[in-house]
Design an enzyme around this catalytic site. Structure first.
Site, PDB file in Angstrom:
ATOM      1  N   THR A 102     -48.760  -2.697  56.624  1.00  0.00           N
ATOM      2  CA  THR A 102     -48.469  -4.068  56.238  1.00  0.00           C
ATOM      3  C   THR A 102     -48.459  -4.092  54.714  1.00  0.00           C
ATOM      4  O   THR A 102     -48.504  -3.045  54.084  1.00  0.00           O
ATOM      5  CB  THR A 102     -49.594  -4.998  56.781  1.00  0.00           C
ATOM      6  OG1 THR A 102     -50.852  -4.336  56.594  1.00  0.00           O
ATOM      7  CG2 THR A 102     -49.398  -5.297  58.259  1.00  0.00           C
ATOM      8  N   ASP A 120     -46.678   3.473  57.254  1.00  0.00           N
ATOM      9  CA  ASP A 120     -45.891   2.344  57.753  1.00  0.00           C
ATOM     10  C   ASP A 120     -46.835   1.153  57.867  1.00  0.00           C
ATOM     11  O   ASP A 120     -47.256   0.734  58.955  1.00  0.00           O
ATOM     12  CB  ASP A 120     -45.317   2.727  59.123  1.00  0.00           C
ATOM     13  CG  ASP A 120     -44.637   1.556  59.800  1.00  0.00           C
ATOM     14  OD1 ASP A 120     -44.468   1.619  61.044  1.00  0.00           O
ATOM     15  OD2 ASP A 120     -44.306   0.578  59.101  1.00  0.00           O
ATOM     16  N   GLY A 175     -56.720   3.779  58.199  1.00  0.00           N
ATOM     17  CA  GLY A 175     -56.037   4.945  57.641  1.00  0.00           C
ATOM     18  C   GLY A 175     -56.684   5.435  56.362  1.00  0.00           C
ATOM     19  O   GLY A 175     -56.715   6.641  56.082  1.00  0.00           O
ATOM     20  N   PRO A 192     -55.749  -6.010  55.785  1.00  0.00           N
ATOM     21  CA  PRO A 192     -56.138  -4.649  56.181  1.00  0.00           C
ATOM     22  C   PRO A 192     -55.350  -3.561  55.454  1.00  0.00           C
ATOM     23  O   PRO A 192     -55.813  -2.443  55.301  1.00  0.00           O
ATOM     24  CB  PRO A 192     -55.871  -4.628  57.686  1.00  0.00           C
ATOM     25  CG  PRO A 192     -55.012  -5.787  57.992  1.00  0.00           C
ATOM     26  CD  PRO A 192     -55.227  -6.791  56.918  1.00  0.00           C
TER      27      PRO A 192
HETATM   28  N1  SAM Z   1     -43.195  -1.040  61.463  1.00  0.00           N
HETATM   29  C1  SAM Z   1     -43.059  -2.448  61.147  1.00  0.00           C
HETATM   30  C2  SAM Z   1     -41.909  -2.619  60.237  1.00  0.00           C
HETATM   31  O1  SAM Z   1     -40.804  -2.555  60.737  1.00  0.00           O
HETATM   32  O2  SAM Z   1     -42.143  -2.830  59.064  1.00  0.00           O
HETATM   33  C3  SAM Z   1     -44.262  -3.092  60.495  1.00  0.00           C
HETATM   34  C4  SAM Z   1     -45.311  -2.288  60.109  1.00  0.00           C
HETATM   35  S1  SAM Z   1     -46.554  -2.056  61.264  1.00  0.00           S
HETATM   36  C5  SAM Z   1     -46.567  -3.436  62.317  1.00  0.00           C
HETATM   37  C6  SAM Z   1     -47.908  -2.321  60.160  1.00  0.00           C
HETATM   38  C7  SAM Z   1     -49.210  -1.909  60.795  1.00  0.00           C
HETATM   39  O3  SAM Z   1     -50.123  -1.432  59.816  1.00  0.00           O
HETATM   40  C8  SAM Z   1     -49.923  -3.073  61.508  1.00  0.00           C
HETATM   41  O4  SAM Z   1     -49.929  -2.835  62.885  1.00  0.00           O
HETATM   42  C9  SAM Z   1     -51.330  -3.078  60.902  1.00  0.00           C
HETATM   43  O5  SAM Z   1     -52.334  -3.359  61.848  1.00  0.00           O
HETATM   44  C10 SAM Z   1     -51.429  -1.661  60.369  1.00  0.00           C
HETATM   45  N2  SAM Z   1     -52.425  -1.477  59.320  1.00  0.00           N
HETATM   46  C11 SAM Z   1     -52.700  -2.310  58.286  1.00  0.00           C
HETATM   47  N3  SAM Z   1     -53.699  -1.804  57.531  1.00  0.00           N
HETATM   48  C12 SAM Z   1     -54.066  -0.609  58.100  1.00  0.00           C
HETATM   49  C13 SAM Z   1     -55.039   0.383  57.779  1.00  0.00           C
HETATM   50  N4  SAM Z   1     -55.850   0.247  56.716  1.00  0.00           N
HETATM   51  N5  SAM Z   1     -55.119   1.483  58.560  1.00  0.00           N
HETATM   52  C14 SAM Z   1     -54.289   1.628  59.646  1.00  0.00           C
HETATM   53  N6  SAM Z   1     -53.352   0.714  60.020  1.00  0.00           N
HETATM   54  C15 SAM Z   1     -53.246  -0.395  59.243  1.00  0.00           C
END
Ligand code: SAM
Length: 283
Positions: A157, A155, A138, A162
């Site tokens: 981590t 949304d 992102g 990452p």
């Molecule tokens: N939606 C969920 C919640 O209820 O909190 C958790 C968040 S979601 C699983 C977080 C996502 O952000 C993960 O799938 C992760 O791979 C993604 N992510 C982390 N760093 C990222 C980046 N730099 N660019 C895009 N996606 C990223």
């Protein structure tokens, strides 16, 4: 023999869920991915040992990160969701006919694949024709965007691994550039309770506050997150989250929510005194 999943909320606090069985365990290019089944919270997703979502309380997080901006901005047509590979935010947004297009930028295609298999009710909308999924970082994706989106939802981590780049001044500045002149940025903003989380929250707030003219924080109670007290950022170029709340317009759309209401919307922006102070100290 009992089997428990435990997450360290601090070095001295652990949160545990009794597990019926493990459904998946694997490693992608970016992180460890686990899925468990439990009696109390149903299935739950864990990334690098951190709990991301449970079937029992994911609706709270996904409704609160999605609907607040939708009840304020009068004409959101194009949305960028960064992270969110579980599909929960897209599931909430797709209820709005007024939204013409959603770009989902999730760095880890394995997360989407695993969530499609084990959380079909959460990923259900990722294949909608209005949704385009990118397996990209992102931070890099948004560098190439200019005056394109009415709403950006981060949304992600937490601010390490990452997700680290999604908590930088550069990223927030590029989100500002990627938004239209009345655009809104909403992000998951960590928690005010435990020291480490409160520090992460202050660091993010300081950078967003320096980037956007309107920068407010709101809260929700998410039982399975550290301390249960979770914050969201509402950063806006034009609209104020309370003064410009369009209650009647939003309620007329009959969007199905189990947690969000326009009354709760107002309350969510009234923070405890210690949280207000935490934020004031970095403004
Ligand atoms: N939606 C969920 C919640 O209820 O909190 C958790 C968040 S979601 C699983 C977080 C996502 O952000 C993960 O799938 C992760 O791979 C993604 N992510 C982390 N760093 C990222 C980046 N730099 N660019 C895009 N996606 C990223």
């Amino acid at each position: 023999m009992e089997f428990w999943y435990s997450e360290k909320h601090t070095n001295d606090i652990k949160f545990s869920i009794r597990v019926e069985r493990q459904l998946y365990s694997g490693k992608s290019e970016y992180q460890k991915i686990d899925v468990f089944e439990s009696k109390e919270v149903g299935r739950f997703l864990v990334l690098d040992e951190f709990l991301m979502l449970t079937e029992k309380d994911e609706f709270i997080y996904h409704e609160m990160i999605s609907h607040v901006a939708m009840a304020v901005h009068p004409h959101i047509k194009k949305v960028l969701v960064i992270g969110g590979g579980d599909g929960g935010v897209v599931r909430e947004l797709i209820q709005y006919d007024s939204i013409e297009h959603i770009d989902l930028v999730e760095i880890d295609s394995k997360v989407i694949e695993v969530c499609m298999e084990f959380f079909p009710t959460i990923t259900q909308s990722l294949q909608e024709r209005r949704v385009k999924v990118y397996h990209k970082d992102g931070l890099r994706f948004v560098r190439g965007c200019q005056n394109e989106y009415d709403l950006i939802i981060v949304d992600s981590t937490d601010p390490f691994g990452p997700g680290e780049g999604l908590f930088t001044l550069e990223f927030y500045g590029n989100c500002y550039k990627a938004l239209k002149e009345d655009g809104i940025l909403v992000n998951q903003h960590e928690s005010p309770f435990y020291t480490e989380d409160a520090l992460a929250c202050q660091k993010a707030h300081k950078k967003i506050y320096a980037t956007f003219p309107i920068c407010k924080i709101y809260q929700a109670h998410i039982p399975t997150y550290p301390s249960g007290h979770w914050l969201f950022g509402f950063a806006s170029k034009k609209y104020h989250p309370l003064r410009d709340l369009q209650e009647e317009r939003w309620n007329k759309q009959k969007i199905k929510c189990k947690y969000y209401t326009t009354t709760l919307h107002k309350g969510a922006f009234y923070l405890p005194a210690y949280v207000e102070e935490l934020l004031k100290n970095v403004e």
